[in-house]
Design a protein around this motif. Structure first.
Motif, short mmCIF file in Angstrom:
data_model
loop_
_atom_site.label_atom_id
_atom_site.label_comp_id
_atom_site.label_asym_id
_atom_site.label_seq_id
_atom_site.Cartn_x
_atom_site.Cartn_y
_atom_site.Cartn_z
N ASP A 176 5.07 41.02 17.16
CA ASP A 176 4.74 41.14 15.75
C ASP A 176 3.50 40.32 15.40
O ASP A 176 2.59 40.80 14.72
CB ASP A 176 5.93 40.68 14.91
CG ASP A 176 5.76 40.99 13.44
OD1 ASP A 176 5.38 42.13 13.12
OD2 ASP A 176 6.03 40.11 12.60
N SER A 177 3.43 39.08 15.88
CA SER A 177 2.29 38.22 15.60
C SER A 177 1.01 38.76 16.23
O SER A 177 -0.06 38.74 15.61
CB SER A 177 2.56 36.80 16.11
OG SER A 177 3.62 36.20 15.41
N PHE A 178 1.11 39.22 17.47
CA PHE A 178 -0.07 39.75 18.16
C PHE A 178 -0.64 40.95 17.40
O PHE A 178 -1.85 41.08 17.23
CB PHE A 178 0.30 40.15 19.59
CG PHE A 178 -0.84 40.72 20.38
CD1 PHE A 178 -1.73 39.89 21.05
CD2 PHE A 178 -1.02 42.10 20.46
CE1 PHE A 178 -2.78 40.41 21.78
CE2 PHE A 178 -2.07 42.63 21.18
CZ PHE A 178 -2.95 41.79 21.85
N PRO A 221 4.86 32.37 19.28
CA PRO A 221 4.06 33.56 19.03
C PRO A 221 2.71 33.28 18.38
O PRO A 221 1.75 33.99 18.63
CB PRO A 221 4.96 34.39 18.10
CG PRO A 221 6.33 34.00 18.50
CD PRO A 221 6.24 32.53 18.78
N THR A 276 -9.57 31.19 17.80
CA THR A 276 -8.49 31.03 18.77
C THR A 276 -8.07 29.57 18.88
O THR A 276 -6.88 29.25 18.95
CB THR A 276 -8.93 31.55 20.15
OG1 THR A 276 -9.26 32.94 20.05
CG2 THR A 276 -7.83 31.37 21.18
N GLU A 324 -3.98 33.38 6.84
CA GLU A 324 -4.04 34.44 7.83
C GLU A 324 -5.26 35.34 7.64
O GLU A 324 -5.97 35.66 8.59
CB GLU A 324 -2.76 35.28 7.79
CG GLU A 324 -1.52 34.53 8.26
CD GLU A 324 -0.30 35.43 8.33
OE1 GLU A 324 -0.32 36.50 7.68
OE2 GLU A 324 0.66 35.07 9.03
N PRO A 333 1.93 44.21 23.26
CA PRO A 333 3.18 44.23 22.47
C PRO A 333 4.14 45.32 22.94
O PRO A 333 5.36 45.16 22.78
CB PRO A 333 2.70 44.47 21.04
CG PRO A 333 1.33 45.03 21.17
CD PRO A 333 0.76 44.41 22.40
N THR A 383 -5.27 37.29 21.86
CA THR A 383 -6.07 38.23 21.07
C THR A 383 -7.46 38.43 21.66
O THR A 383 -7.89 39.57 21.89
CB THR A 383 -6.20 37.73 19.62
OG1 THR A 383 -4.91 37.74 19.00
CG2 THR A 383 -7.13 38.62 18.82
N TRP A 417 -5.73 28.35 15.85
CA TRP A 417 -4.35 28.83 15.92
C TRP A 417 -3.63 28.28 17.14
O TRP A 417 -2.42 28.02 17.10
CB TRP A 417 -4.32 30.35 15.93
CG TRP A 417 -4.53 30.98 14.59
CD1 TRP A 417 -5.44 31.94 14.26
CD2 TRP A 417 -3.81 30.71 13.37
NE1 TRP A 417 -5.35 32.28 12.94
CE2 TRP A 417 -4.35 31.54 12.37
CE3 TRP A 417 -2.78 29.84 13.04
CZ2 TRP A 417 -3.88 31.54 11.05
CZ3 TRP A 417 -2.32 29.83 11.72
CH2 TRP A 417 -2.86 30.66 10.75
N GLY A 421 -0.26 34.57 20.32
CA GLY A 421 -1.09 35.54 19.62
C GLY A 421 -2.53 35.12 19.57
O GLY A 421 -3.45 35.92 19.78
N THR A 461 6.54 37.55 19.13
CA THR A 461 5.17 37.53 19.65
C THR A 461 4.51 38.89 19.50
O THR A 461 3.33 38.99 19.17
CB THR A 461 5.16 37.12 21.13
OG1 THR A 461 5.77 35.83 21.27
CG2 THR A 461 3.74 37.04 21.67
N PHE A 502 -2.47 39.58 14.33
CA PHE A 502 -3.69 38.87 14.70
C PHE A 502 -4.81 39.85 15.05
O PHE A 502 -5.95 39.70 14.60
CB PHE A 502 -3.44 37.95 15.89
CG PHE A 502 -3.02 36.56 15.51
CD1 PHE A 502 -3.79 35.78 14.69
CD2 PHE A 502 -1.83 36.03 16.01
CE1 PHE A 502 -3.41 34.49 14.35
CE2 PHE A 502 -1.44 34.74 15.67
CZ PHE A 502 -2.23 33.97 14.84
#
Length: 397
Positions: free
Chosen positions: A30-32, A155, A256, A237, A179, A163, A259, A159, A28, A35
């Motif tokens: 990493d994804s955040f 995630p 949002t 992405e 994060p 975001t 996703w 994310g 998560t 994003f």
């Protein structure tokens, strides 16, 4: 290493739940990070090419981190490597907070910190995959991998959900405190797992035979399918913000929503991985790639948010079991002594494939509208699945 006693129970151990939590937090974070950086790229004044460079800079070091880190997992132990990732990325997220306090980032600093984070990120992935068969009884391996795959799917949902509020409430720089806290959690859980008893792993106990030509072809083919799948997914992405703004005429709420629906649907279909893993995993995942591309293709031609939302929900449902099915197959097809190397290399390739696809999409967005780019991506995904179906060994049980 403390050894646990084998049990015929199909229930998951407490350690498996803690492991899944650690991997979910690491993924998560990493994804955040990705994003947020993708959403603020245009407001920060970064061009499509600069955004592509950023994505590559964040992910290219993952290639070395995965290959070398996977071997380090086998040599020094998975828990130690997860702990190293937790501590390192906690410090790096703190650097991003400081770098963006004024609301404007120096792209060079983001490139450096993002590259460093990408170097250690594969450690948690390879460590978690290596630890699963050591914490879970063989009878519940597929169930444990499905639980671990929550860290692959959740995630994306978190994310997307976090975001907007993080940027609105905290600001561009302070948003990275999230994060940071997640990686602190990974560090704490890795410390907790250090003294957890583990099952002894041997090729015989896992029903694994030395890699012959057929088995080796299966492993390579399955990972190659994922590399192609992730590459063709990559443009979604970087192009999705343009797609939402220009074609769907929506904003952060629409971004949002798409996703969030994708991630929610993927989570809901995760339990199906337990059943799908028992049959032909190569064929199951190849068929998933084919259908995923077919489902996403119509979205390139619509300007209705509701239609796009429905497509993302269906695509998420198709994607949900994919990672767990692949992981269970690789556990059975490879020697436990090589799991760190196998999963580290796999993570390195996948972590590079998606950003390369994303970079291609970002550069293309400077020259083409979002619709044709997403259409080409969907068609490419279907072709990848068809190519995998042509490999005989992936069609066998």
């Amino acid at each position: 290493m403390k050894l646990a006693t084998r049990s015929p129970s199909r229930r998951l151990t407490v350690a498996t739940w803690w492991l899944a939590a650690a991997w979910t937090l690491a993924s998560t974070a990493d994804s955040f990070l990705l994003f947020v950086l993708l959403w603020i790229a245009e407001p920060q004044g970064w061009s499509g090419t600069e955004t592509a460079v950023l994505v590559i800079a964040m992910r290219l070091p993952t290639l070395a981190g995965g290959i070398l880190g996977g071997r380090a997992v086998d040599r020094f132990g998975p828990v130690r490597m997860m702990l190293l990732d937790g501590v390192t990325r906690t410090v790096l997220m703190g650097g991003l907070i400081i770098a963006g306090i004024g609301g404007t980032f120096d792209l060079r600093i983001v490139l450096a910190l993002g590259a460093a984070a990408g170097t250690t990120a594969p450690l948690s992935y390879a460590a978690a995959r290596t630890l699963v068969p050591r914490f879970a009884p063989p009878e519940s391996l597929s169930k444990a991998n499905a639980l671990l795959s929550v860290g692959d799917q959740l995630p994306m949902l978190l994310g997307a959900i976090l975001t907007g509020p993080a940027l609105a409430l905290l600001g561009t720089g302070p948003a990275f405190v999230l994060p940071l806290l997640m990686m602190l959690g990974v560090t704490a859980l890795a410390i907790r797992l250090r003294n957890t008893p583990q099952y002894e792993q041997t090729p015989v106990s896992q029903g694994v035979r030395p890699l012959g030509k057929r088995r080796s072809t299966r492993v390579i083919g399955l990972i190659a399918l994922s590399v192609a799948y992730y590459f063709t997914y990559g443009p979604y992405e970087t192009v999705l913000p343009y797609y939402v703004r220009e074609q769907l005429t929506s904003g952060l709420g629409g971004y949002t929503l798409l996703w969030a629906l994708f991630g929610t649907a993927a989570l809901l279909t995760l339990p199906a991985a337990t059943v799908l893993s028992r049959h032909r995993p190569g064929l199951v995942n190849a068929a998933g790639a084919i259908v995923w591309g077919v489902v996403m293709l119509p979205l390139a031609f619509t300007d209705h948010l509701v239609v796009a939302a429905a497509g993302f929900a269906v695509a998420g449902a198709i994607w949900g079991p994919y990672s767990a099915v692949e992981t269970t197959a690789l556990h059975h097809w490879t020697d436990p002594a090589d799991h760190g190397r196998i999963f580290g290399t796999q993570r390195a390739l996948l972590a590079l494939a998606a950003p390369l696809g994303a970079a291609v999409g970002a550069v293309a967005a400077d020259h083409f509208p979002p619709g044709p780019i997403l259409a080409a991506s969907a068609i490419g995904c279907t072709l990848a699945g068809l190519g995998a179906c042509a490999i005989p060994d992936l069609r066998r049980r």
